[in-house]
Scaffold this motif. Sequence first.
Motif, PDB file in Angstrom:
ATOM      1  N   GLY A 182      -1.040  -4.887 -11.162  1.00  0.00           N
ATOM      2  CA  GLY A 182       0.584  -4.833 -10.982  1.00  0.00           C
ATOM      3  C   GLY A 182       0.994  -5.396  -9.532  1.00  0.00           C
ATOM      4  N   ASP A 183       0.201  -5.831  -8.826  1.00  0.00           N
ATOM      5  CA  ASP A 183       0.455  -6.376  -7.607  1.00  0.00           C
ATOM      6  C   ASP A 183       0.933  -7.784  -7.939  1.00  0.00           C
ATOM      7  N   PRO A 184       2.281  -8.011  -7.046  1.00  0.00           N
ATOM      8  CA  PRO A 184       2.949  -9.355  -7.532  1.00  0.00           C
ATOM      9  C   PRO A 184       1.798 -10.496  -6.844  1.00  0.00           C
ATOM     10  N   GLU A 185       2.120 -11.619  -7.526  1.00  0.00           N
ATOM     11  CA  GLU A 185       1.388 -12.996  -6.988  1.00  0.00           C
ATOM     12  C   GLU A 185       1.735 -13.186  -5.448  1.00  0.00           C
ATOM     13  N   LEU A 186       3.069 -13.131  -5.386  1.00  0.00           N
ATOM     14  CA  LEU A 186       3.613 -13.262  -3.861  1.00  0.00           C
ATOM     15  C   LEU A 186       4.046 -12.101  -3.264  1.00  0.00           C
ATOM     16  N   GLY A 187       3.900 -12.025  -1.940  1.00  0.00           N
ATOM     17  CA  GLY A 187       4.129 -10.673  -1.499  1.00  0.00           C
ATOM     18  C   GLY A 187       5.099 -11.004  -0.457  1.00  0.00           C
ATOM     19  N   HIS A 188       5.529  -9.976   0.335  1.00  0.00           N
ATOM     20  CA  HIS A 188       6.224 -10.235   1.859  1.00  0.00           C
ATOM     21  C   HIS A 188       5.390 -10.625   2.597  1.00  0.00           C
ATOM     22  N   ALA A 189       6.121 -11.487   3.697  1.00  0.00           N
ATOM     23  CA  ALA A 189       5.428 -11.712   4.928  1.00  0.00           C
ATOM     24  C   ALA A 189       5.357 -10.566   5.792  1.00  0.00           C
ATOM     25  N   VAL A 190       4.280 -10.339   6.394  1.00  0.00           N
ATOM     26  CA  VAL A 190       4.063  -9.296   7.080  1.00  0.00           C
ATOM     27  C   VAL A 190       3.461  -9.605   8.572  1.00  0.00           C
ATOM     28  N   ILE A 191       3.995  -8.864   9.381  1.00  0.00           N
ATOM     29  CA  ILE A 191       3.517  -8.945  10.990  1.00  0.00           C
ATOM     30  C   ILE A 191       3.308  -7.733  11.646  1.00  0.00           C
ATOM     31  N   GLY A 192       2.129  -7.530  12.464  1.00  0.00           N
ATOM     32  CA  GLY A 192       1.859  -6.371  13.336  1.00  0.00           C
ATOM     33  C   GLY A 192       0.579  -6.295  14.114  1.00  0.00           C
ATOM     34  N   MET A 193       0.300  -5.424  14.271  1.00  0.00           N
ATOM     35  CA  MET A 193      -0.904  -5.270  15.225  1.00  0.00           C
ATOM     36  C   MET A 193      -2.127  -4.855  14.463  1.00  0.00           C
ATOM     37  N   GLY A 194      -3.321  -5.505  14.552  1.00  0.00           N
ATOM     38  CA  GLY A 194      -4.627  -5.220  13.751  1.00  0.00           C
ATOM     39  C   GLY A 194      -5.671  -6.093  14.128  1.00  0.00           C
TER      40      GLY A 194
END
Length: 321
Positions: free
Chosen positions: A47-59
């Motif tokens: 069910g996960d879409p092929e294209l997702g959102h752009a994500v930015i953060g600490m990790g």
Amino acid sequence: MCTGIRFTDANGAMYFGRNLDWTQGYGERVVMTPPAARVPAAFERPGDPELGHAVIGMGIVVGGVPLYFDCGNDAGLAVAGLNFPQSARYASAPADGGVNVAAYEFPYWVARNFSSVDEVRSALARVTVVARAVNERLPVANLHWIIGDATGSVVVECLEGGLRVWEDDVDVLTNEPDFGWQRQNLRNYLTLSEGEPGRAAWGGAGLVPFGSGMGMHGMPGDYSGPSRFAKAAFVNTHYPVQDGERANVTRLFRTLGSVAVPDGCARMGDGAFERTLYTSCFSAASLTYYHAAYDDLAIKAYPLSGCDLAGTEPVLVEAAA
């Protein structure tokens, strides 16, 4: 331990941030994962879409997997994981049917796949969070999560009785105990006020306050989870609504500064001291991630607009000049 908050500005745009309090860092950096990134998933999820959102953060990035401590996406949704060592109860194995998500990938899974808290709330009805480590060197971290957008925030906890989604009407999360206990505990402080107490008569003595701030007498000042929760909730809900990016970033850093942990005050069982390693802020107004470290108080900005979103792998991001 840690503290997370969320609020909106005068135009309804969300600001979301956290203190990360711990005894050591993990080489964390600001990481951007583009929409078409080929990130290995812990479990099959058709069910996960092929294209997702752009994500930015600490990790950190391990084996091509972005392990986000906190992050936001290009739709203005943000998520942060906070320590929850006593109460977290993940599933020991994936469940048949539904959606299985490893605890380590939960922040990225949320930020990549959803645009709003409503979407996340709906999806979580079918989710099992599984205690699977990303590799043998990094054990499973016992966490709970705050997820926010312009409409509000929720807290997600995996408890003895299963996954629980709490409506977070004070837009704050710290650590132990569970969110339900923390929210009820605020009733112990309902007499606190930002106002100055009036004159009081004790027999023939007329007593006047020393000055402003005495309405806060009784607010806890230690660094435990319940005390930080109460103080952060008061400051976050009483801070005047601001207009403009600079004023709102200032609001977030000042609010979290009220519960930041200095070195030498919170000793762990092993003798090491916790301190606030960094404070972060995600602005949904400008899609910018901000960060300041314990030993470098300069707030650095990482705008998503300055990133190359066309790649297929998570990348480390440098601060804007």
